[in-house]
Design an enzyme around this catalytic site. Structure first.
Site, PDB file in Angstrom:
ATOM      1  CG  PHE A   1      -4.597  48.065 -97.357  1.00  8.82           C
ATOM      2  CD1 PHE A   1      -4.290  48.726 -96.177  1.00  8.82           C
ATOM      3  CD2 PHE A   1      -4.186  46.750 -97.506  1.00  8.82           C
ATOM      4  CE1 PHE A   1      -3.585  48.081 -95.166  1.00  8.82           C
ATOM      5  CE2 PHE A   1      -3.483  46.098 -96.502  1.00  8.82           C
ATOM      6  CZ  PHE A   1      -3.181  46.760 -95.335  1.00  8.82           C
TER       7      PHE A   1
ATOM      8  CG  HIS B   1      -0.778  47.464 -90.583  1.00  9.75           C
ATOM      9  ND1 HIS B   1      -1.317  48.701 -90.888  1.00  9.75           N
ATOM     10  CD2 HIS B   1      -1.685  46.532 -90.987  1.00  9.75           C
ATOM     11  CE1 HIS B   1      -2.505  48.518 -91.437  1.00  9.75           C
ATOM     12  NE2 HIS B   1      -2.758  47.221 -91.515  1.00  9.75           N
TER      13      HIS B   1
ATOM     14  CG  ASP C   1     -12.192  44.526 -89.660  1.00 10.52           C
ATOM     15  OD1 ASP C   1     -11.170  45.253 -89.732  1.00 10.52           O
ATOM     16  OD2 ASP C   1     -13.045  44.651 -88.771  1.00 10.52           O
TER      17      ASP C   1
ATOM     18  CE1 TYR D   1      -9.176  51.471 -94.429  1.00 11.89           C
ATOM     19  CE2 TYR D   1      -9.978  51.150 -96.662  1.00 11.89           C
ATOM     20  CZ  TYR D   1      -8.939  51.357 -95.781  1.00 11.89           C
ATOM     21  OH  TYR D   1      -7.660  51.464 -96.253  1.00 11.89           O
TER      22      TYR D   1
END
Length: 224
Positions: A78, A187, A65, A67
């Site tokens: 990202f 991740h 989701d 930031y």
């Protein structure tokens, strides 16, 4: 009223906008906006789609989701706008880019150049309440973005999917691996990057596939 989304995506996903779950999602977002600050907002919600039309998708990177800090979210997973400090996961993505392709670590966190070259930077959830991660989980966005991933799988061929972390890896079930390429790793978060993200060489592997299939390599330097 038509959603503010690029035409090829609007055509492919038009039925989704008429379904009950999406109408419920719109109602939820209207109520949220009355009480809370929401990111991303307005036109930025569909930035990933608007910068990367369906027929131009070469690579898909999936996040969870947006930031949730002020000024960070702008519709690309990202990525952060110019002038915003690099989030930790993005710093590690840049470290891997440097290790893999020798690309200097960028000072900008804005990944729009990737999107414009055919990299769909797709969060599974497209909005979030300020300062509350995953606050819009299970409100309908996952159904919509899963359909987008399935649409790419069904209508395109030879797309490279980069699935980082268990959340993204779970989307593999939506992808026809006989038609597409899937790379997975942990991740890029500081909590896990050292356990397999560093050294995964996903960027060079992606470009080799694109080159071999005469699809045009991605220039992964975000500073261009």
């Amino acid at each position: 009223m038509k959603p503010q989304i690029e035409e090829s995506w609007l055509e492919a996903l038009s039925q989704e906008f008429e379904k009950d779950y999406f109408n419920n999602l719109k109602t939820f977002l209207k109520e949220e906006k009355l009480k809370h600050t929401i990111f991303s907002s307005g036109k930025k919600i569909f930035t990933a789609f608007n910068l990367c039309p369906l027929h131009k998708v070469k690579v898909v990177i999936i996040g969870q989701d947006p930031y949730h800090g002020p000024g960070q979210a702008h519709g690309l997973c990202f990525s952060v706008p110019e002038g915003i400090p690099l989030p930790p996961s993005l710093k590690n993505i840049y470290k891997e880019l440097n290790n893999d392709l020798g690309i200097p670590i960028s000072k900008t966190g804005n990944l729009e150049n990737w999107a414009k070259q055919g990299v769909l930077l797709l969060n599974s959830i497209l909005t979030v309440r300020a300062n509350q991660a995953a606050s819009h989980h299970n409100k309908g966005w996952e159904t919509f973005t899963d359909k987008a991933i399935k649409t790419i799988s069904d209508l395109r061929a030879g797309v490279v999917f980069l699935l980082w972390g268990n959340y993204a890896i779970n989307k593999r079930k939506l992808i026809d691996t006989n038609r597409h390429f899937v790379f997975t790793s942990v991740h890029p978060s500081p909590l896990s990057a050292h356990r397999g993200f560093f050294g995964c060489n996903h960027f060079s592997k992606t470009n080799k596939i694109l080159k071999d299939n005469e699809l045009g390599e991605i220039n992964w330097n975000p500073s261009l």
